[in-house]
Design a protein around this motif. Structure first.
Motif, short mmCIF file in Angstrom:
data_model
loop_
_atom_site.label_atom_id
_atom_site.label_comp_id
_atom_site.label_asym_id
_atom_site.label_seq_id
_atom_site.Cartn_x
_atom_site.Cartn_y
_atom_site.Cartn_z
N UNK A 125 0.80 -1.23 0.00
CA UNK A 125 0.00 0.00 0.00
C UNK A 125 0.83 1.27 0.00
N UNK A 127 2.75 4.62 -1.09
CA UNK A 127 2.31 5.65 -2.04
C UNK A 127 3.53 6.36 -2.62
N UNK A 163 8.22 17.17 2.59
CA UNK A 163 7.95 16.37 3.77
C UNK A 163 9.05 15.36 3.97
N UNK A 166 9.26 8.63 4.75
CA UNK A 166 9.35 7.57 5.75
C UNK A 166 9.72 6.26 5.08
N UNK A 167 10.09 5.29 5.94
CA UNK A 167 10.52 3.99 5.45
C UNK A 167 9.48 3.41 4.51
N UNK A 168 9.93 2.93 3.36
CA UNK A 168 9.02 2.32 2.40
C UNK A 168 8.46 3.28 1.38
N UNK A 169 8.66 4.59 1.56
CA UNK A 169 8.16 5.54 0.58
C UNK A 169 9.23 5.80 -0.47
N UNK A 184 14.22 8.92 5.60
CA UNK A 184 14.43 7.91 6.64
C UNK A 184 14.94 6.60 6.07
N UNK A 185 15.53 5.79 6.94
CA UNK A 185 16.05 4.49 6.50
C UNK A 185 14.91 3.68 5.93
N UNK B 125 1.97 -5.45 7.77
CA UNK B 125 1.38 -4.32 7.06
C UNK B 125 0.47 -4.80 5.94
N UNK B 130 -4.55 -3.69 7.31
CA UNK B 130 -5.49 -2.82 6.62
C UNK B 130 -6.91 -2.98 7.16
N UNK B 151 12.27 1.03 13.06
CA UNK B 151 12.20 1.02 11.59
C UNK B 151 10.81 0.62 11.13
N UNK B 154 8.29 3.33 11.76
CA UNK B 154 8.40 4.39 10.75
C UNK B 154 7.60 4.00 9.51
N UNK B 155 7.72 2.74 9.11
CA UNK B 155 6.99 2.26 7.93
C UNK B 155 5.50 2.41 8.14
N UNK B 157 3.91 4.36 10.29
CA UNK B 157 3.50 5.77 10.35
C UNK B 157 3.41 6.34 8.95
N UNK B 158 4.36 5.95 8.10
CA UNK B 158 4.32 6.40 6.71
C UNK B 158 3.05 5.95 6.02
N UNK B 159 2.66 4.70 6.25
CA UNK B 159 1.42 4.19 5.63
C UNK B 159 0.21 4.94 6.13
N UNK B 161 0.17 8.04 7.38
CA UNK B 161 0.22 9.42 6.89
C UNK B 161 -0.16 9.50 5.43
N UNK B 162 0.21 8.48 4.66
CA UNK B 162 -0.10 8.50 3.24
C UNK B 162 -1.61 8.47 3.02
#
Lengths: 264, 273
Positions: A125, A127, A163, A166-169, A184-185, B125, B130, B151, B154-155, B157-159, B161-162
């Motif tokens: 998922x 983005x 911005x 983050x990880x994975x983006x 980020x890592x 994830x 979901x 780590x 962070x992943x 939180x990114x999901x 925030x997206x």
């Protein structure tokens, strides 16, 4: 036999934009293109045409096939969009305008030869930030000489990311990328031009994709274990003290990635 | 109208289920009406930690598949508090037995009846994650001061925030202040610097958590538990957003240690004595 769509068309303010998929046999794509023109004669004869080749490396033979077909059909080619420097030079040599533009239909190519890196699986998922639509008009650029490369580089489009990644983006863009935040890592930035990060870089940064000469990576804090520029992966482990808490610029020097303190 | 909060982390084993059980019990103790929803289908644990496993008749999948009349039939009232209920997960099914849209509908129904809906999210994830976040308004991210956990947080939180969802807040769990002081564990500042989200609470490592899980009595009910005290503080912050700032509970030194210190004798010398 099911035929695949190698060619897609889109109407824009500046005319018609045709995308040619990077990973199909070029001759077949041109044949499909010819068929599209035949079906939409009025459209193609009435509007200027731009062709987006993405990261495909187009050789002289393929270029001839395309230009001959367009000539036969009586379609005027305004210009081409290509992330490959060699392809752009080739078209400019024939008097066709060429700009860097978007990354085309297929997945982004991870190496300068245009071989694709595996994309994230469809299930994820995440983005990725999408590149903006290609510019509607090809700017007036005469055949580019070596002296003008500096000016052309300045004109390369730049994406501003406001911005932290983050990880994975992942951000991928054919021009330069500026990040107002951290990488980020586990995050990735992939750019055809330079990458400038006004923050901490702990993730993967890849500049100069597509062979742009002299691409640099600049970071306020470079913590990342590797930095990639063009074809080269540099392992810039922070052994030297100045990597921490100091702005660092990485560029290719004698075939390796070398870092220097920025601003000194 | 209640609040739907998902407790998630990305990484497994950081303390999501423990946090959900303790926060839920703490909120019930504070007088709020709470329902705990276990979204970890196939690996359900929330019922164990609350001591309610023997009372499960219907579960989340039964509700979604309409095998029981409504979610009310599946709710289990807590042993100690009338105002807390559990909606357990199914153990013999898998995460794809439920769809995100179904979770959204269920959360909307639950929200009408309770002040707080706490969703225990599974690790990962994928589909389970979901499902869990689909109906949530807010998210609590649980992490440990440890590189893999941070780590993965962070992943996640990114999901979140997206999707512009959930306004995440952080609980840093299993903290050992002594190790942090020695530099052997990531400090709270390190975690803050990487994740950059508001901290809701810091919970110290506590042996009493293990006993609490085994007995089915959440530590928040135990006045002698340091982790329990931390969870009580977090509950205070959940019910009153302008409450006291975050503090790490330090271990109270033993009687003999205090004697040595009062006498001015260092610990190493005392141990040799």
């Amino acid at each position: 036999m099911i035929s695949k769509e190698y060619v897609t068309m889109k109407g824009t303010r500046g005319g018609i934009l045709v995308n040619i998929h990077e990973e199909c046999p070029f001759a077949e794509a041109v044949a499909q293109f010819r068929a599209s023109i035949t079906q939409n004669q009025a459209l193609f004869h009435g509007s200027p045409l731009s062709v987006d080749l993405g990261w495909r490396e187009v050789g002289e033979g393929d270029q001839a096939i395309l230009l001959e077909m367009l000539g036969e059909m009586g379609v005027r080619l305004l210009g081409v969009i290509s992330t490959s420097l060699a392809t752009r030079r080739l078209f400019e040599a024939r008097g066709v305008k060429a700009i860097i533009g978007s990354l085309g239909l297929a997945r982004h190519g991870g190496r300068s030869r245009g071989k694709a890196v595996d994309p994230p699986s469809a299930e994820e998922p995440e983005q990725p930030v999408e590149a903006p639509a290609p510019p509607e008009e090809i700017p007036a650029a005469a055949a580019v000489t070596l002296d003008e490369t500096a000016t052309v580089a300045l004109a390369d489009p730049t994406m501003l990311v406001r911005k932290t990644l983050r990880s994975g983006q992942k951000v991928q863009y054919a021009g330069n990328v500026v990040v107002l935040g951290d990488v980020n890592a586990g995050a990735e930035v992939v750019a055809g031009g330079d990458v400038i990060v006004l923050g901490n870089v702990r993730g993967t940064v890849h500049a100069g994709v597509g062979g742009k000469a002299g691409a640099v990576v600049l970071a306020l804090n470079l913590h990342a274990p590797q930095v990639r520029i063009g074809d080269v992966i540099g392992f810039v482990n922070a052994q030297k003290g100045y990597h921490n808490n100091a702005a660092v610029m990485a560029r290719i020097h004698e075939g390796n990635v070398a870092t220097t303190l920025y601003g000194n | 109208m209640g609040k739907v909060i998902v407790v998630t982390s990305g990484k497994g084993g950081v303390g999501k289920t423990t946090a959900t059980a303790n926060l839920g019990t703490g909120l019930a103790q504070a007088g709020k009406s709470v329902v705990l929803l276990d979204a970890d289908i196939g690996l359900r644990n929330l019922d164990l930690v609350l001591g309610l496993e023997n009372r499960i008749v219907f579960d989340l999948v039964d509700v979604v598949e309409k095998k029981c009349r409504s979610f009310r039939a599946a709710l289990i009232k807590d042993k100690r508090f009338d105002n807390m209920h559990l909606l357990p997960a199914a153990q013999s099914r898998e995460k794809d037995a439920v769809k995100p849209e179904q979770m959204k509908v269920l959360c909307n129904e639950l929200r009408q009846q309770f002040d707080f809906v706490l969703i225990d999210c599974p690790a990962g994830i994928e589909h389970g994650f979901r499902n869990a976040i689909a109906g949530a308004d807010e998210a609590i991210i649980v992490t440990n001061p440890e590189v893999s956990a941070v780590r993965d947080a962070d992943r996640v939180i990114g999901l979140l925030e997206a999707e512009e969802k959930c306004n995440p807040h952080l609980i840093v769990n299993r903290v050992k202040p002594e190790l942090m002081k020695k530099g052997q564990m990531l400090s709270i500042q390190d975690v803050q610097e990487i994740l950059n989200v508001k901290i809701l609470g810091i919970v110290p490592e506590d042996e009493k958590i293990l006993r609490a899980s085994n007995r089915g009595e959440p530590a928040v009910l135990d006045p002698s538990s340091r982790a329990g005290a931390a969870y009580r503080e977090i509950v205070g912050r959940l019910t009153n957003p302008e409450a006291a700032p975050v503090v790490i509970h330090k271990e109270q030194p033993s009687f003999m240690t205090r004697v040595w210190r009062a006498l001015g004798i260092s610990e190493e010398m005392a141990n040799h004595a």
